[in-house]
Design a protein around this motif. Sequence first.
Motif, short mmCIF file in Angstrom:
data_model
loop_
_atom_site.label_atom_id
_atom_site.label_comp_id
_atom_site.label_asym_id
_atom_site.label_seq_id
_atom_site.Cartn_x
_atom_site.Cartn_y
_atom_site.Cartn_z
N THR A 2 0.84 -1.19 0.00
CA THR A 2 0.00 0.00 0.00
C THR A 2 0.87 1.23 0.00
O THR A 2 1.98 1.21 0.47
CB THR A 2 -0.92 0.03 1.23
N CYS A 12 6.31 2.62 -3.09
CA CYS A 12 6.80 1.24 -3.12
C CYS A 12 7.57 0.93 -4.40
O CYS A 12 8.44 0.05 -4.41
CB CYS A 12 5.63 0.27 -3.00
N CYS A 15 8.70 -2.70 -5.58
CA CYS A 15 8.70 -3.61 -4.44
C CYS A 15 7.29 -4.12 -4.15
O CYS A 15 6.33 -3.35 -4.13
CB CYS A 15 9.24 -2.91 -3.19
N THR A 16 7.20 -5.41 -3.95
CA THR A 16 5.93 -6.02 -3.49
C THR A 16 6.23 -7.03 -2.37
O THR A 16 5.42 -7.94 -2.13
CB THR A 16 5.21 -6.75 -4.66
N LEU A 17 7.37 -6.87 -1.72
CA LEU A 17 7.82 -7.93 -0.81
C LEU A 17 6.88 -8.19 0.36
O LEU A 17 6.75 -9.33 0.82
CB LEU A 17 9.23 -7.61 -0.28
N CYS A 18 6.20 -7.15 0.86
CA CYS A 18 5.28 -7.41 1.97
C CYS A 18 4.14 -8.34 1.55
O CYS A 18 3.56 -9.03 2.39
CB CYS A 18 4.74 -6.11 2.55
N PHE A 57 -1.06 -1.28 6.04
CA PHE A 57 0.34 -1.66 6.25
C PHE A 57 1.31 -0.73 5.53
O PHE A 57 1.12 -0.37 4.37
CB PHE A 57 0.60 -3.09 5.75
N GLN A 58 2.34 -0.36 6.25
CA GLN A 58 3.50 0.29 5.63
C GLN A 58 4.74 -0.24 6.34
O GLN A 58 4.77 -0.29 7.56
CB GLN A 58 3.45 1.81 5.80
N CYS A 59 5.72 -0.61 5.58
CA CYS A 59 6.99 -0.99 6.21
C CYS A 59 7.74 0.28 6.62
O CYS A 59 7.40 1.38 6.19
CB CYS A 59 7.82 -1.84 5.25
N TRP A 61 10.67 1.28 5.81
CA TRP A 61 11.36 1.93 4.69
C TRP A 61 10.42 2.91 3.99
O TRP A 61 10.82 4.02 3.63
CB TRP A 61 11.86 0.88 3.68
N PRO A 73 12.96 -2.89 0.68
CA PRO A 73 12.85 -4.30 1.05
C PRO A 73 13.15 -5.31 -0.05
O PRO A 73 13.79 -6.32 0.19
CB PRO A 73 11.40 -4.40 1.56
N LEU A 79 12.24 -6.75 5.43
CA LEU A 79 11.48 -5.55 5.76
C LEU A 79 11.28 -5.47 7.27
O LEU A 79 11.22 -6.49 7.96
CB LEU A 79 10.13 -5.52 5.03
S1 SF4 Z 1 7.62 -3.95 1.69
FE1 SF4 Z 1 7.38 -1.75 2.02
S2 SF4 Z 1 8.14 -0.79 0.13
FE2 SF4 Z 1 7.79 -2.96 -0.30
S3 SF4 Z 1 5.71 -3.04 -1.14
FE3 SF4 Z 1 5.54 -3.39 1.07
S4 SF4 Z 1 5.16 -1.37 1.96
FE4 SF4 Z 1 5.94 -1.05 -0.11
#
Ligand code: SF4
Length: 133
Positions: A2, A12, A15-18, A57-59, A61, A73, A79
């Motif tokens: 998100t 992001c 990145c789609t790691l989450c 959700f937000q990481c 970073w 991430p 992450l």
């Molecule tokens: S891990 Fe962080 S930067 Fe990567 S998609 Fe998820 S919220 Fe975005």
Amino acid sequence: MTDIAATPSRTCGDCTLCCKLMGVPELKKPSARWCASCDQGKGCTVYEERPPSCRNFQCFWLMDEAFPEEFRPDRIHALAAFNDAPDSCVLHVDPAHPKATRSPEVQALTDALLKTYARVFFVSGKESAMLTR
Ligand code: SF4
Ligand code: SF4
């Protein structure tokens, strides 16, 4: 996952790691498995209908530009995110990249997290540990 409340200049990107590392209770998606709705490296295919866990959700970073750009991430296979327990956070490392656990970037991230939080919960697939200062 998100970017609805992201800092204006950070998104992001690829990145789609989450969407792999985080569990999503509403979808019964376990952690460390790709969400079926993730177009890896591109984004969520059900973005408008994604569940609250994803919307909220937000990481770290994404939230904090103090984290170096190169620590995104997907680049470090890890992450960091908030945790329910007080004075702690969670560091998820992608179990598909076991060497990432000992990478200089993840070590530096861990050190930085331990300057702010008394405890860092490390999770990588079935491995977990509690790191302290
Ligand atoms: S891990 Fe962080 S930067 Fe990567 S998609 Fe998820 S919220 Fe975005
Ligand atoms: S529903 Fe979308 S945002 Fe949520 S984990 Fe799946 S792909 Fe990611």
